[in-house]
Design a protein around this motif. Structure first.
Motif, PDB file in Angstrom:
ATOM      1  N   UNK A  65      52.573  39.105 122.711  1.00 43.46           N
ATOM      2  CA  UNK A  65      53.998  38.988 122.966  1.00 43.46           C
ATOM      3  C   UNK A  65      54.434  38.421 124.288  1.00 43.46           C
ATOM      4  N   UNK A  66      53.527  38.290 125.227  1.00 44.95           N
ATOM      5  CA  UNK A  66      53.961  37.970 126.569  1.00 44.95           C
ATOM      6  C   UNK A  66      54.197  36.468 126.800  1.00 44.95           C
ATOM      7  N   UNK A  67      53.135  35.671 126.696  1.00 45.11           N
ATOM      8  CA  UNK A  67      53.310  34.230 126.905  1.00 45.11           C
ATOM      9  C   UNK A  67      54.208  33.617 125.842  1.00 45.11           C
ATOM     10  N   UNK A  68      54.026  34.089 124.597  1.00 45.62           N
ATOM     11  CA  UNK A  68      54.837  33.550 123.508  1.00 45.62           C
ATOM     12  C   UNK A  68      56.333  33.694 123.836  1.00 45.62           C
ATOM     13  N   UNK A  69      56.732  34.883 124.282  1.00 48.38           N
ATOM     14  CA  UNK A  69      58.157  35.109 124.566  1.00 48.38           C
ATOM     15  C   UNK A  69      58.614  34.358 125.810  1.00 48.38           C
ATOM     16  N   UNK A  70      57.778  34.338 126.852  1.00 49.53           N
ATOM     17  CA  UNK A  70      58.259  33.725 128.087  1.00 49.53           C
ATOM     18  C   UNK A  70      58.357  32.198 127.912  1.00 49.53           C
ATOM     19  N   UNK A  71      57.420  31.619 127.188  1.00 46.92           N
ATOM     20  CA  UNK A  71      57.487  30.181 126.899  1.00 46.92           C
ATOM     21  C   UNK A  71      58.743  29.862 126.092  1.00 46.92           C
ATOM     22  N   UNK A  72      59.013  30.689 125.089  1.00 42.42           N
ATOM     23  CA  UNK A  72      60.180  30.426 124.240  1.00 42.42           C
ATOM     24  C   UNK A  72      61.478  30.566 125.027  1.00 42.42           C
ATOM     25  N   UNK A  73      61.533  31.521 125.950  1.00 45.29           N
ATOM     26  CA  UNK A  73      62.779  31.662 126.721  1.00 45.29           C
ATOM     27  C   UNK A  73      62.957  30.459 127.658  1.00 45.29           C
ATOM     28  N   UNK A  74      61.856  29.899 128.151  1.00 47.78           N
ATOM     29  CA  UNK A  74      61.968  28.722 129.014  1.00 47.78           C
ATOM     30  C   UNK A  74      62.419  27.482 128.223  1.00 47.78           C
ATOM     31  N   UNK A  75      61.803  27.252 127.063  1.00 48.94           N
ATOM     32  CA  UNK A  75      62.243  26.102 126.240  1.00 48.94           C
ATOM     33  C   UNK A  75      63.716  26.244 125.859  1.00 48.94           C
ATOM     34  N   UNK A  76      64.114  27.471 125.497  1.00 46.16           N
ATOM     35  CA  UNK A  76      65.512  27.684 125.107  1.00 46.16           C
ATOM     36  C   UNK A  76      66.437  27.251 126.241  1.00 46.16           C
ATOM     37  N   UNK A  77      66.091  27.683 127.462  1.00 50.18           N
ATOM     38  CA  UNK A  77      66.906  27.309 128.614  1.00 50.18           C
ATOM     39  C   UNK A  77      66.913  25.813 128.843  1.00 50.18           C
ATOM     40  N   UNK A  78      65.750  25.198 128.770  1.00 51.09           N
ATOM     41  CA  UNK A  78      65.671  23.759 129.015  1.00 51.09           C
ATOM     42  C   UNK A  78      66.562  22.996 128.030  1.00 51.09           C
ATOM     43  N   UNK A  79      66.515  23.370 126.753  1.00 49.72           N
ATOM     44  CA  UNK A  79      67.326  22.654 125.761  1.00 49.72           C
ATOM     45  C   UNK A  79      68.811  22.919 125.943  1.00 49.72           C
ATOM     46  N   UNK A  80      69.177  24.176 126.216  1.00 47.79           N
ATOM     47  CA  UNK A  80      70.607  24.473 126.371  1.00 47.79           C
ATOM     48  C   UNK A  80      71.179  23.749 127.586  1.00 47.79           C
ATOM     49  N   UNK A  81      70.404  23.696 128.680  1.00 49.82           N
ATOM     50  CA  UNK A  81      70.917  23.043 129.880  1.00 49.82           C
ATOM     51  C   UNK A  81      70.926  21.520 129.708  1.00 49.82           C
ATOM     52  N   UNK A  82      70.108  21.014 128.818  1.00 52.40           N
ATOM     53  CA  UNK A  82      70.061  19.585 128.541  1.00 52.40           C
ATOM     54  C   UNK A  82      71.223  19.165 127.638  1.00 52.40           C
TER      55      UNK A  82
END
Ligand code: HEM
Ligand SMILES: *[C@@H]1O[C@H](CO)[C@@H](O)[C@H](O)[C@H]1NC(C)=O
Length: 493
Positions: free
Chosen positions: A292-309
């Motif tokens: 659960x750790x890397x999977x969630x943290x990676x997904x939260x980062x991609x989510x941010x990158x796309x929303x800010x883009x």
């Protein structure tokens, strides 16, 4: 009169002859189908050079690259010869139902995920028989029930508030680093418990770091290779076992308990009444963190990158937060997070494009056949490894319109592209028999973080849009994701 009789006899005779011949033919046909073995139609094979090791080289150079090249040529079902094994790929929902639904005796995880054993430790998950493993997965299911999740959410919210209160009024941060750390803290509190979070956090995270670094691509093939990274892994796991043994016995002797996964595992019992051992509890917690750790943290980062883009999607999630602020004030709990549909779709779409687990594997113990999307019937012999790929299948253009474009609305009512194409069209969390047990937990955690950020900051992506780090075991974001922030409370107008 005589002549007429003769011809009748002749007719009768030739009728008999035809009958006999026909019987023989039918018998032959039946024998072909029933007695002799039917001819096998094996899937097409990936061309690779040089012979023997060519397939392995192509796989190691990049499995997704290989799939991108071969799928258009060979279709939805094909085999790659590795030198010691054959891997048959089942790509897309039309051909992968068996992969997800088959019983453990037909398609098993144990052999292909065996490399986790020295990390998780003895007596848990892939080190034990399926009957025991199934019970341990039941412990996970119970630890992640809605009633438990409600308690975890309250702790997630507190962690996010505390973490971001340390940011200044404005500044620049590496969002990837920040979210990784916040998620370690949150996971510690919800999964490992208060003792670790409040007193042992630095020690325990250093040990987890060693465990993490002990899982290299080479470890998949040779998990016990005597290299320094593996030695550090083994030492770290032993120390973690000691730390948790102390915490568990203290909890048991003082009667103190906690609202965390640790407590759930301590209280778990096998069907025969046997309680879990301290070593098993430790192993299951390590497994949970790895899942659960890397999977969630990676997904939260991609989510941010796309929303800010994509400003249009950013303002859609901000508007949703405004509506919820209006409705509930600034309270955030499990049920309020559950109302964040727009944010949910934004996370789901980031995860469609970037599933951190890019390849799912099983080992086949019985022959099976599959009809390809192209309409051909193939027989897959037992002994093959069977694989499917979230990273590739999530971008099939006959399922997703403009599959490489970030478009959270593809999951909105009226489109629901993942549902229209049937089960197993969206496989970031796997599905079927072994579907992810932590999916709700992961969404709650990512939503808790992003709703806090959206409600308290204005953010801007100042580094180029990140690339994919294909070399990591859990495929994530390459390099920094620099973000400029300004503290500003979201106001309801
Ligand atoms: C974005 C976050 C996550 C992603 C993308 C993810 C993805 C997956 C995938 C693809 C599988 C299936 C593996 C297979 O079929 O071979 C899986 C299984 C599993 N996941 Fe997750 N996961 C996530 C978060 C979590 C969390 C937070 C937990 C626990 C706290 C968790 C616990 C599990 C467990 C226990 C299984 C095994 C289920 C079984 O084999 O029956 N996952 N996950
Ligand atoms: C793999 O498949 C090929 C046919 O494509 C076959 O000749 C070979 O024996 C198989 N190898 C193993 C190890 O099963």
């Amino acid at each position: 009169m005589e002549a007429e009789k003769d011809t009748k006899l002749l007719n009768l005779n030739s009728g008999l002859l035809i009958y006999i011949v026909a019987t023989l033919i039918v018998a032959k046909v039946i024998s072909v189908f029933l007695i002799s073995k039917p001819r096998k139609h094996l899937p097409p094979v990936v061309k690779a050079w040089p012979p023997v090791v060519g397939g392995l080289i192509r796989f190691l150079k990049g499995p997704i690259l290989m799939l991108r090249e071969e799928y258009p040529k060979l279709g939805s079902v094909f085999t790659l010869n590795l030198f010691h094994k054959n891997i048959t790929f089942l790509i897309g929902p039309e051909v992968s139902a068996h992969f997800f639904k088959a019983s453990e005796s037909d398609l098993s995880q144990q052999e292909v995920y065996q490399f986790n054993v020295p990390t998780f430790g003895p007596g848990v998950v892939f080190d034990v028989d399926y009957s025991v493993r199934q019970e341990q997965f039941r412990f996970f299911t119970e630890a992640l029930r809605v009633t438990k999740l409600k308690g975890y959410v309250d702790q997630m919210v507190v962690e996010a508030e505390e973490y971001f209160s340390k940011w200044g009024d404005s500044g620049e941060v590496d969002l990837k680093y920040e979210l990784e750390h916040l998620i370690i803290l949150t996971a510690s509190r919800c999964l490992l418990g208060r003792e670790v979070r409040d007193q042992l956090f630095d020690d325990v995270s250093a040990l987890f770091h060693d465990l993490d670094n002990g899982m290299l691509p080479i470890s998949v093939l040779f998990p016990y290779l005597p290299i320094p990274a593996h030695r550090r892994r083994d030492k770290a796991r032993k120390k973690l076992a000691e730390i948790f043994a102390r915490i568990i016995s203290t909890r048991k002797s003082t009667g103190k308990s906690g609202n965390d996964m640790l407590q759930c595992f301590i209280d778990s019992k096998y069907k025969d009444g046997r309680p879990t051992t301290e070593a098993e509890v430790t192993g299951l917690l390590i497994a949970a963190l790895f899942a659960g750790q890397h999977t969630s943290s990676i997904t939260s980062t991609w989510t941010g990158a796309y929303l800010l883009r994509h400003k249009e999607y950013l303002s859609a999630v901000v508007d949703e937060q405004k509506q919820l602020l209006e409705k509930h004030g600034d309270k955030v709990d499990h049920d309020i997070l559950a109302e964040m549909d727009v944010l949910y779709r934004s996370i789901k779409e980031a995860l469609r494009l970037h599933p951190p687990l890019i390849m799912l594997l099983r080992s086949s113990h019985s022959d099976f056949s599959v009809k390809s999307r192209e309409g051909k019937e193939f027989d897959i012999p037992k002994g093959h490894i069977v694989a499917t790929s979230p990273a590739f299948a999530n971008r099939l253009s006959h399922i997703y319109k403009n599959p490489d474009i970030y478009d959270p609305n593809r999951f909105a009512v009226g489109r629901e592209e993942d549902k229209v194409a049937g089960a197993f069209s969206y496989i970031s969390f796997g599905g079927g028999r072994h579907g992810c047990l932590g999916e709700p937990f992961a969404y709650l955690q990512i939503k808790a973080i992003w709703s806090h950020l959206l409600r308290n900051f204005e953010l801007e992506l100042i580094s180029p849009f990140p690339e994919i780090d294909w070399n990591a075991m859990v495929v994530g974001v390459k390099g920094n994701v620099m973000v400029r922030y300004k503290r500003k409370k979201l106001s309801v107008n």
